[in-house]
Design a protein around this motif. Sequence first.
Motif: not given
Ligand SMILES: *Cc1c(COP(=O)(O)O)cnc(C)c1O
Length: 363
Positions: A181, A87-88, A58-60, A63, A178, A188, A84, A130, A154-155, A176
């Motif tokens: 996205k 998760a950040t 995942s994106g989390t 990080l 997700y 992922g 944000t 971010v 992620a974005e 990310s």
């Molecule tokens: C979506 C997102 C994440 C985390 O991503 P996941 O894949 O949902 O764990 C982290 N930071 C930002 C800014 C996001 O938008």
Amino acid sequence: MRTNLEYPVSQPCLSDKERLLVNGALLNNELTYGYMARSFESQLAEYLRVKHVLVTSSGTTALHLVLAAMGIGPGDEVLVPDLTFVATANAVLYCGATPVLVDVHPKTWCMDPAEARRKITDRTAAIIPVHLYGNPCEMVSFLNMGVPIVEDAAEGFTGSYRGKMLGAIGEAGTFSFYGNKIMTTGEGGAVCTNNDDLAARMFLLRGQAIDPNRRYYHSEVGFNYRMTDIQAAIGLGQMTHLTSMVDRRRKIIHDYASRLGYHVCAPCVRPDIQHAPWLFTFQLNRGVNRENLMQRLIQRGIETRPTFVPLHRLPMFRGCDAEFPNACAVGDRGLSLPTYPQLTDGDVEHICDVVEHELRRSA
Ligand SMILES: *Cc1c(COP(=O)(O)O)cnc(C)c1O
């Protein structure tokens, strides 16, 4: 509750390529990290023009992985924007370090470099700008602060800043994939870097820090943050039509912005930057009741999404509104409209008609 939801705020855009490649992974009889995952990594590295990409669950976890690999731990401070996705800042907490919240800039909605500079101490171990809603941070200012920069892109996937892809500018960058996205693998993520040592540390930690030469010997505490081949196959499929998805999203965001003409964040375009067309997000005028508006839109089949709650208002971070006026202004009055490639020009026009009508009614 949701009657007649014609327009969700986002949805994946899948082609036959994803289905074929997922089938390929099944035919390979390889479901865990394998051929598809490695191919996805090399395609991403080429696209981002970086040396190393590691895909993650995942994106989390991307990080957390990069911060852990940088050795960030208790006693360290990491600057994080107040506005944000949670998760950040959570990734900093997972390391036992302290997230230090920084207000955002009213123009970019991203971490304000001047505020960041004020909050740097001798304990600051990293800064995580971010690229919020795909809008690029003012990276030159951050790169001059003498602290390692980890971009949370992620974005921001597919955006660029002065000739470099977002995420590929700092010491490392995370993405990310997700379901909502710009590009998705369901769940992922990925992390990229040009630093060989950092990449090697991340590779080790992603796979439980298993010693490559001694079986089941683990020299330290690692994680299982790998991506599966099924996810990677979806990602490889997405890459085959990424350009058309991104062009379509750009057009949609451009049309929303020119039509609604509010203070719009996402398409903050300068000749040297290209935003990543994630969600069209704009700031409502003071006095508009956002909850009310969202409810009236959903009754007309249009789902919308409020901006993030500023982190200082969450129980695990805390702080006062007076310290984060810009994050509060965007957090309280921001709204995202449906943004995904399948929307036609007619759909966008219709959504604008309805939004304008409802805004007039609430004025
Ligand atoms: C979506 C997102 C994440 C985390 O991503 P996941 O894949 O949902 O764990 C982290 N930071 C930002 C800014 C996001 O938008």
